[in-house]
Structure formats: C-alpha cells, structure tokens
Design a protein around this motif. Structure first.
Motif, short mmCIF file in Angstrom:
data_model
loop_
_atom_site.label_atom_id
_atom_site.label_comp_id
_atom_site.label_asym_id
_atom_site.label_seq_id
_atom_site.Cartn_x
_atom_site.Cartn_y
_atom_site.Cartn_z
N ASP A 142 0.84 -1.21 0.00
CA ASP A 142 0.00 0.00 0.00
C ASP A 142 0.87 1.26 0.00
N LEU A 143 1.90 1.24 -0.82
CA LEU A 143 2.92 2.28 -0.80
C LEU A 143 2.39 3.66 -1.20
N GLY A 144 1.31 3.68 -1.96
CA GLY A 144 0.75 4.96 -2.38
C GLY A 144 -0.35 5.48 -1.49
N ALA A 145 -0.55 4.86 -0.31
CA ALA A 145 -1.68 5.23 0.55
C ALA A 145 -1.53 6.64 1.10
N LEU A 146 -0.40 6.94 1.70
CA LEU A 146 -0.19 8.27 2.26
C LEU A 146 -0.02 9.29 1.14
N GLN A 147 -0.53 10.47 1.37
CA GLN A 147 -0.43 11.51 0.37
C GLN A 147 1.01 12.02 0.26
N MET A 148 1.34 12.55 -0.89
CA MET A 148 2.67 13.08 -1.11
C MET A 148 2.94 14.26 -0.17
N SER A 149 4.07 14.22 0.50
CA SER A 149 4.44 15.33 1.38
C SER A 149 5.07 16.45 0.57
N ALA A 150 5.20 17.60 1.20
CA ALA A 150 5.82 18.74 0.51
C ALA A 150 7.26 18.44 0.15
N ASP A 151 7.99 17.74 1.03
CA ASP A 151 9.38 17.38 0.74
C ASP A 151 9.47 16.44 -0.46
N GLU A 152 8.53 15.47 -0.52
CA GLU A 152 8.50 14.57 -1.67
C GLU A 152 8.17 15.35 -2.94
N GLY A 153 7.31 16.34 -2.81
CA GLY A 153 6.97 17.17 -3.97
C GLY A 153 8.17 17.90 -4.53
N ALA A 154 9.07 18.35 -3.63
CA ALA A 154 10.28 19.03 -4.08
C ALA A 154 11.19 18.08 -4.85
#
Length: 392
Positions: A23-35
């Motif tokens: 379920d690797l995509g369960a958590l929403q993308m964080s701001a750091d991941e967005g960068a």
C-alpha cells in the motif's frame, strides 16, 4: 551460515519487503517529496539540476538523477517513485548481515564468539532493521534517505573490511563509497567523522608489539577515505554557496535548538515509547554480557551509535541548530546490532525466541500506530474542495 540464521534472514527480507512496498501509495505526497518530484521529473538533466538547486538546496543532485532514470522506466506515479526508496530499504536489510559479521571480526583478540553466534547476531540485526519504524518510514518516501541509509551501511561494512583485510580492492571500494555517500547528502559527514575517531582510537590503544601494523592499517584506510572525500571537494562549491545563502536569508530558521538530552530521546522517539525500554534493556544486556568476548566490536558499535547525534548536538550549541532525526539516521543500524547481540546473549533458545517475538511484536505495533495517524497536509481533500468550489 547455519539454518536458523538463514531462516531469520529470509524472514527479515520477506517481512521487510512487505512493510516497505505494501500500500505504498496510501499516504499523500508530502511537501518534501513534492520538491524531489519536481526535480526528478524535469524534462532534461540540465533542468533537473537547476530545479534541484532551488528545491533541495545545499545538496548534490545524486538521488534526483537516479530517480530521474527510474522515472524514465517506471513512470512518476507515487507508488513508482516511492518504490525506488523501498527497494534500497530492502538492500539495507540485506546489508545488515555482512556489516554485522564484519563487525564481530574486527579484532583477532576478540575471537570468543563462534561463527554461529555471529551469524545469529547478523540475522537478528537484519530482522530488527526490517521491522523498525525509523527505517520503514524513510524507505516509504520518495526522498533520498532510503538510498542514503543503504549506502551508509555499505560504506561502514567496507570500512571495517578494509581495516581487517588491507587489500587494494577494499581500499578502492572504500574511496568510491565514501565519495558516493557524501555526494548523496553531506549529513553523512558525521559517519565519516565517527570512523575517523575510531582510527584515532585504534592508534591510541595499540600495543607496542603491533603498533607498526596498526599504524599502516589506519593510515591506508584513512587515506582511502580522504581520497574519496577529496574527489568530491570541487563539486561542493555550489552547494556550499547556496547553503550559505539559505542560512543568511533565514531559510533554515525553522530548525530550533535542541535540548542536551535529545540524543537519548532520539532513539526513544524512533523506537516507540512502549518498545524502547525493551530494546534498550536488550542492548544493555548484550553490551554487559558480551563485553569481555567482543569488546572491540562493542566499542565501535557504541561509537557508531552515539557519536553522530552527539556531534549534531554539539554543532547545534556552538554554531546553529542542526539536530534532526533524519540527519543521523545512519546511527540506528548500530542500535539494531546491540539489540541483536542482547537477544543472542540470553541463556536459552526459549528465552531468545520469546525476545524475538517481543521485539517484532512491539515494533510492528509501533508501525501500526504510526500508520493510523495523519502525517502531512490533506492535499487530496483540499483538491476536492477547490474543484467543487470553482465554476465551469
């Protein structure tokens, strides 16, 4: 390798892979991941470098370049990008086995542990790493820390191997890994500094009869690490320049000065308040009970565990706040090894089995508790509200 160690290592790899990929995509993308995504998904490498310098300033774009190639093959979906880190998380679990084996062969004078004992400790350290929330949460992010931890464990393994074997191949591998681990993120300088302290300790505690041999081992190992760092030096000018600008402009003022006890809270928070007392008692038991039979290995492991967070604390007080959990994430493998040593030092197989069940159960309980909490802004919900609020 004995059968018990082999089974434990297999369980560690299978369980670790499940905990990192499920379920690797369960958590929403964080701001750091967005960068990271913004840079790694750039149309070209030149644009990637330009975006990385503004979105992840003060670092070299090694991770983003690797993720760029990964995206070209697997796409930029959230599962796809996070699976890059998860894959290196499984590599870290596997590397815990050879680094632990090498650690307990660090000195011929501490040869009382049998090869079966060492294999058991190595397999247990891999299992503990597999179920630890501090490794899982970073291995499930589209950030550099999964890659960084795998490289840090590999570098520590080759460092110990180079000291013991003194072969040319090991020296070359150590220089290369030192370059790469520093290039991924300069926070790993704490690991290199720790290894430097260990080299000084070796010289300070050498006996006259083996001083020349130890001096040669220390100098050649230190030179290999220095060469690896020197190769990287010219590329660091721009990250340093941008980093200084960030500090001067107040962009790092969100970091607050830590308390002096933060290194202790550091391991407690990462292990969980319920699990930490059990893990700490097992680690302390291992240090106490195996000290006379594996003193050198334990001394290095304690230095590996405590020196990086203490360096960050000292830096925070004499310079500016720099203490964050992820800045010393490479200290946790040492803690895992001490816990594994404590389990192996229990008196009976029944006691060891109960300890393994307790550690895994408590660790998985912390993983479950962590997964039930919200850890970032609700971007999806905000998007739905925005879409429903606009007209045609």
């Amino acid at each position: 390798m004995n059968r018990v160690a082999l089974v434990l290592l297999f369980i560690a790899l299978v369980l670790g892979a499940f905990l990192r990929f499920h379920d690797l995509g369960a958590l929403q993308m964080s701001a750091d991941e967005g960068a990271t995504w913004a840079a790694a998904d750039a149309p070209s490498i030149s644009e990637l470098v330009a975006i990385q310098q503004t979105h992840n300033a003060g670092k070299l774009p090694v991770h983003d370049l690797m993720l760029y190639g990964w995206i070209a093959i697997f796409g930029d979906g959230l599962f796809a990008m996070r699976s890059f880190s998860a894959l290196f998380g499984v590599v870290t679990i596997f590397l815990m086995f050879p680094v632990t084996r090498e650690l307990f062969r660090i000195s011929d004078r501490d040869a009382s542990l049998s090869s079966d004992d060492i294999d058991l400790i190595a397999a247990l350290s891999a299992l503990i790493c597999a179920v630890s929330i501090v490794t899982i949460k970073y291995d499930r992010e589209a950030r550099m820390y999964g890659l960084l931890l795998a490289l840090a464990v590999a570098q520590a393994w080759i460092f110990l191997r180079t000291l013991r074997r003194q072969s040319m191949i090991d020296h070359i591998a150590l220089a290369i890994l030192t370059t790469i681990v520093l290039a991924v993120n300069l926070i790993t300088a704490g690991l290199i500094a720790t290894e430097g302290l260990w080299l000084v300790t070796i010289l300070a505690t050498s006996y006259s009869s083996d001083y020349r041999g130890r001096l040669k081992a220390v100098l050649t190992t230190g030179l290999a690490m220095a060469a690896g760092a020197a190769v990287l030096a010219p590329a660091l000018y721009e990250p340093f320049r941008i980093g200084r600008h960030m500090l001067a402009s107040g962009q790092m003022d969100w970091l607050t000065r830590p308390h002096w006890w933060e290194p202790f809270a550091f391991f407690n928070k990462a292990s969980g308040s319920v699990a930490f007392p059990v893990l700490a008692i097992l680690a302390a038991w291992g240090v106490w009970n195996a000290w006379t039979r594996a003193r050198t290995a334990i001394e290095f492991t304690l230095l590996w565990m405590w020196a990086p967070p203490i360096i960050l604390i000292v830096g925070s007080f004499i310079w500016r706040p720099v203490f964050l959990e992820r800045y010393a994430i490479y200290s946790f493998p040492a803690f895992f090894i001490l816990i594994a040593l404590g389990i192996s030092e229990l008196r009976s197989d029944v006691a060891r089995g109960l300890a393994i069940v307790a550690v895994v159960t408590l660790s998985l309980g912390h993983v479950y508790s962590y997964s039930r909490k919200t850890h970032d802004a609700d971007w999806r919900e905000a998007g739905r509200v925005a879409l429903s609020s606009v007209g045609a």
